[in-house]
Motif scaffolding. Structure first.
Motif, PDB file in Angstrom:
ATOM      1  N   TYR A   1       0.895  -1.303  -0.037  1.00  0.00           N
ATOM      2  CA  TYR A   1      -0.024  -0.039   0.049  1.00  0.00           C
ATOM      3  C   TYR A   1       1.000   1.361  -0.024  1.00  0.00           C
ATOM      4  CZ  TYR A   1       0.401   0.401   5.088  1.00  0.00           C
ATOM      5  OH  TYR A   1       0.986   0.642   6.340  1.00  0.00           O
TER       6      TYR A   1
ATOM      7  N   SER B   1      -4.996  -2.535   0.133  1.00  0.00           N
ATOM      8  CA  SER B   1      -4.051  -1.571  -0.217  1.00  0.00           C
ATOM      9  C   SER B   1      -4.611  -0.285  -0.777  1.00  0.00           C
ATOM     10  CB  SER B   1      -3.159  -2.522  -1.374  1.00  0.00           C
ATOM     11  OG  SER B   1      -3.877  -2.626  -2.571  1.00  0.00           O
TER      12      SER B   1
ATOM     13  N   ALA C   1      -3.437   3.027   1.397  1.00  0.00           N
ATOM     14  CA  ALA C   1      -2.739   3.915   0.714  1.00  0.00           C
ATOM     15  C   ALA C   1      -3.452   5.288   0.853  1.00  0.00           C
ATOM     16  CB  ALA C   1      -2.685   3.516  -0.860  1.00  0.00           C
TER      17      ALA C   1
END
Length: 330
Positions: free
Chosen positions: A226, A265, A269
């Motif tokens: 991520y 992810s 992120a």
């Protein structure tokens, strides 16, 4: 003539003078337009893959690793060589490195310097295929085309791009093959994106942060899945802001960056990006629309949100993704 105007101004009483000066100031004050930037993941968010092993994109990994690092023959497919968590929601660069280790026992210290060559080999393979072949076994998810068509009419306040682990040239071909590029919603590519030529896809470019823009090379730290994507959100945001500054004399500001994605992810992120120096310095809000249209449930995605911070980190989850009638309000 000018003397007459000056005498007229000097003859005004104080209140009239204030009103006059305020009107002049408003006339010359630049109009500020606040923009929202929407960054879309691709696989599981915009399109559904019917079978991983049968997609042209997945075949490209095996061909590139075999061609650049092996004896020229394709290595085993992702499904055969890797566990699902090693490629789902990851970036093309990290996947290439994992596949090289799993199939050829080549470590990243050797394979990472070859990433540009492998990514080019992936695209070279894709570039030989027709749109029909590129789009085979992938299809837009429900609501995607209608929402992208609607977004194409909102360009005065919303810009759209991709944040994806895909190699940029491959993302271009996929968006064209499934009809998303033709919606007109995706903003044009920025100048630095034109520095690299994706032969045959020069005319179908768009704004984004891509797998070919950044790869940490670290396949042993699970958080890189991520964190690499967070770097891609930052790249897309910087490109967008650069375009705002150069596109017209009208004052434009970035109010909100919203990432739309289907994997843990994506959520992590966007959350990491909301805590970044860029988001802090530029003082915009980071939103997240987690869509349960991939391999993860709404509950699995929502439990990664952490604490909502109004005006800074505002995540939501949609069970039906872009098929939700309220997607554009999310």
């Amino acid at each position: 003539h000018h003397s007459f105007i000056l005498l007229h101004i000097l003859s005004m009483n104080m209140e009239t003078m204030k009103t006059f000066l305020l009107m002049c100031w408003c006339i010359y004050l630049p109009v500020t337009t606040a923009f929202n930037l929407l960054t879309f993941d691709v696989d599981g968010t915009l399109v559904r893959g019917l079978s991983n092993s049968e997609s042209a994109h997945n075949r490209a990994f095996s061909m590139a690793v075999g061609q650049v690092l092996g004896d020229g023959t394709p290595v085993a497919s992702l499904n055969e060589a890797l566990k699902k968590h090693e490629y789902h929601g990851s970036t093309d660069g990290l996947i290439l490195l994992r596949l090289a280790r799993a199939t050829l026992q080549i470590e990243p210290v050797t394979s990472a310097p070859k990433l540009p060559e492998m990514m080019q080999a992936m695209y070279d393979y894709i570039s030989t295929l027709s749109d029909e072949e590129v789009g085979r076994n992938i299809t837009p998810l429900p609501g995607v085309l209608s929402n992208m068509n609607q977004l194409s009419t909102m360009k005065d306040r919303v810009s759209c791009g991709l944040v994806t682990g895909n190699v940029e040239g491959i993302a271009r071909r996929k968006m064209h093959a499934v009809g998303i590029y033709e919606s007109g919603a995706l903003a044009p590519p920025r100048a630095d994106q034109l520095d690299r030529t994706w032969e045959g896809a020069e005319e179908i470019g768009f704004l984004g942060g891509f797998g070919s823009d950044y790869c940490s090379g670290d396949i042993d730290t699970v958080e890189r899945n991520y964190l690499d994507r967070a770097e891609q959100i930052a790249i897309a945001t910087n490109r967008f802001q650069g375009g705002l500054l150069s596109s017209s004399p009208q004052r434009k500001t970035l109010r909100r960056v919203v990432h739309i994605g289907d994997a843990p992810s994506d959520v992590l992120a966007a959350k990491a990006f909301s805590e970044s120096e860029l988001a802090d310095t530029e003082n915009f809000c980071v939103g997240m629309v987690a869509v349960a249209t991939g391999s993860f449930s709404a509950d699995e995605l929502q439990e990664l949100f952490g604490e909502t911070k109004p005006g800074r980190w505002e995540p939501v989850v949609l069970e039906d993704g872009m098929g939700d009638p309220n997607f554009l309000e999310a």
